[in-house]
Design an enzyme around this catalytic site. Sequence first.
Site, PDB file in Angstrom:
ATOM      1  N   ARG A  19      64.363  40.341  82.626  1.00 21.76           N
ATOM      2  CA  ARG A  19      63.171  39.928  81.871  1.00 21.76           C
ATOM      3  C   ARG A  19      63.083  40.596  80.502  1.00 21.76           C
ATOM      4  O   ARG A  19      62.297  40.181  79.665  1.00 21.76           O
ATOM      5  CB  ARG A  19      61.915  40.212  82.698  1.00 21.76           C
ATOM      6  N   GLN A  79      77.828  51.207  90.505  1.00 25.43           N
ATOM      7  CA  GLN A  79      77.441  50.240  91.521  1.00 25.43           C
ATOM      8  C   GLN A  79      77.872  48.874  90.998  1.00 25.43           C
ATOM      9  O   GLN A  79      77.137  48.216  90.258  1.00 25.43           O
ATOM     10  CB  GLN A  79      75.937  50.279  91.797  1.00 25.43           C
ATOM     11  N   LYS A 357      70.537  61.817  47.223  1.00 29.45           N
ATOM     12  CA  LYS A 357      71.519  61.817  48.307  1.00 29.45           C
ATOM     13  C   LYS A 357      72.490  62.973  48.111  1.00 29.45           C
ATOM     14  O   LYS A 357      73.023  63.180  47.033  1.00 29.45           O
ATOM     15  CB  LYS A 357      72.276  60.478  48.313  1.00 29.45           C
ATOM     16  N   TYR A 393      80.432  57.937  41.683  1.00 30.82           N
ATOM     17  CA  TYR A 393      81.473  57.221  42.416  1.00 30.82           C
ATOM     18  C   TYR A 393      82.390  56.486  41.447  1.00 30.82           C
ATOM     19  O   TYR A 393      81.925  55.699  40.612  1.00 30.82           O
ATOM     20  CB  TYR A 393      80.803  56.229  43.370  1.00 30.82           C
TER      21      TYR A 393
END
Length: 508
Positions: A19, A79, A357, A393
Site C-alpha cells: 500500500r 526470508q 562552497k 574551475y
Amino acid sequence: MSQPHPRIVVVLAAGEGKRMKSALPKVLHPLLGRTLVGHVLTAAAPLRAERTVVVVGHGADQVRAHLAEVAPEATPVLQAQQLGTGHAVRIALEAVPDATGTVVVINGDVPLLRPETVAALVGAHEDAGAAATVLAAEVPDPTGLGRIVRDSTGRLERIVEERDATPGERAIREINAGIYAFDVVRLRDALGKLCTDNDQGEEYLTDVFGLFASAGEPVAVHVAADHVETLGCNDRVELAGLRRLLRDRVNESWMRTGVSLLDPETTWIDVTVTLERDAVIDQNTQLKGASVVGAGALVGPDVTLEDTVVGAGATVVRSHAVGAEVGPRASVGPYAYLRPAAKLAEKAKVGTFVEVKNSEIGAGSKVPHLTYVGDATIGEQSNIGAATVFVNYDGVSKHRTVIGSHARTGADNMFVAPVEVGDGAYTAAGSVIVEDVPPGAMGVARARQRNITGWVAMRRAGTAAAEAARRATEAASGQGPGAREGEAIHGGAEPVRTAGGEVDTATE
C-alpha cells in the site's frame, strides 16, 4: 543481585508494504532523520542485546546496505518467501541456534516506540517468568489491528487477527502492538507447531500465545502507557501522520529544555539534531541530520540546515546550508546558500544571494551580496565587493583563491584561480584578477574606458534615446530650455585618481 538475562532482538523487516506503492521497501522510508527500521533499532538498542537479527525480504539488498550503515552489528537474514510472522521468527532464530534467555520481537514499522517502553515490556516479562508477553494498547479505533482476547479472569486467552475475528472480537479495543518478549527455548518448540489454518494461509507468530495458554504455560500482557507509541503505517497517509506525531514529540521535548520554537507546527527537527539552550528557531525551518544550533543562535524563518553547525549567537535567515559551519555571532542570509565545507569564522557575514562552497571566511570578514565563493580562503576583516565570482574551475581541476586579511575587493571582480590577494590589498571594480596582488597594492585589471561622442545620433536616429540625448546636449550647452542663465554647465568633482588609475569604492 541476579545476573541479567541474555537477550536477542529480532526485527521483522521483510514485508513489501504494497500500500506504500513504492520502489523503496517500506521499512526504509524516512521519518525525521531515521528510517522506520532505524527508529525501531534505536528503541531496542538500550537492551544491549547479545545479537540483533533483522529479517529481510522485499528489497533485501537495499535493506542490507542500510543496515551496514546504521547498524553494522545487526545480522540480516533472508526470508525469501513471506510465509508469515511465525515463519520469519523461525528463520531468525536459526541464525542464533545457541541463544538462551529472552528474545524480543518487534515489527519494523513502529517508529514512535520509546526505548523505555521496550525495557518495561522485557522487565515485566522476565519478572513474571512468562513464556511469552505481548505489548498491547487501548486504541480509539482498532480497525485493521489484531485483538487481545482475554478470558473471564482477565488473562490472555489468544491474539486474533482482524480478518479471522468474530464480530464480538472485532469490538475489542485492546490491540496487539506487534511487539513481544519470549523465552527463546519455549518459543522454538512452539514455532514448530504452528499451522496455516487461517484467512491468509500463513504462520502467525501470535498463534504461539494460544498454544502456550492451552498448554498451561504462563503468558502475559503488558499495556503501553501511550497507544501512540504502538502505531505503525501501511501507506503514505499513515506515514505522514506518524511524521506529524513525531514532530510534535521532538518539538515539545526541545522547548522544555529551553529552546524557543516560534511556530512548532512549521518547524521540523530530525531526532539526530542537537539544540542548545536559548536557541531560537523561527517558522518554516527544517533542521536535518547532524545539525547543531548553538546557545542564543537565531535560525529562521525559512531555513533548511542539513549536517550544519551554527555557533552561539549566530543568525541564519532564509537560507539553505548543507555540511557547513557558521561561527559564533556570524550572520547568514537572507537568500544565501552554504554548500559542503563552507566555514564562517566568528562574526563573519554571508549576505543576500551569496553561495559559498569549500571555503573559509575569516573572522569579521564580509561577503555581503551577489557573489560566488568557491574553493577560497578569505582572511580576517576583509570585504568582498558585490557581484564577485571566484573562478575556481578550469574545466578539469578545481583551484584555490586566497584573499588576505583586511583586504578590500571591488565590485564585479573575478578572481581566476589559482591567485592570491595579499593582506591589506585592494582591487578595482570590474577587474579580472589573474595575477597575484601584493600586500598593500591596488590590483587593476580592465580596459580603459572611451566614449564615442554622438554615437546614438548616428546609429539610432529617430529613437527615444536619440531625442533624450539631443535635449540633454542642448541643455548642457546652454542652447536648450534646460539651461539657466549663470548656471555652471559642468557639475561634480573630477574623479580621484592614483598612479594606478581611479580609486573604486567597494560595496559593503
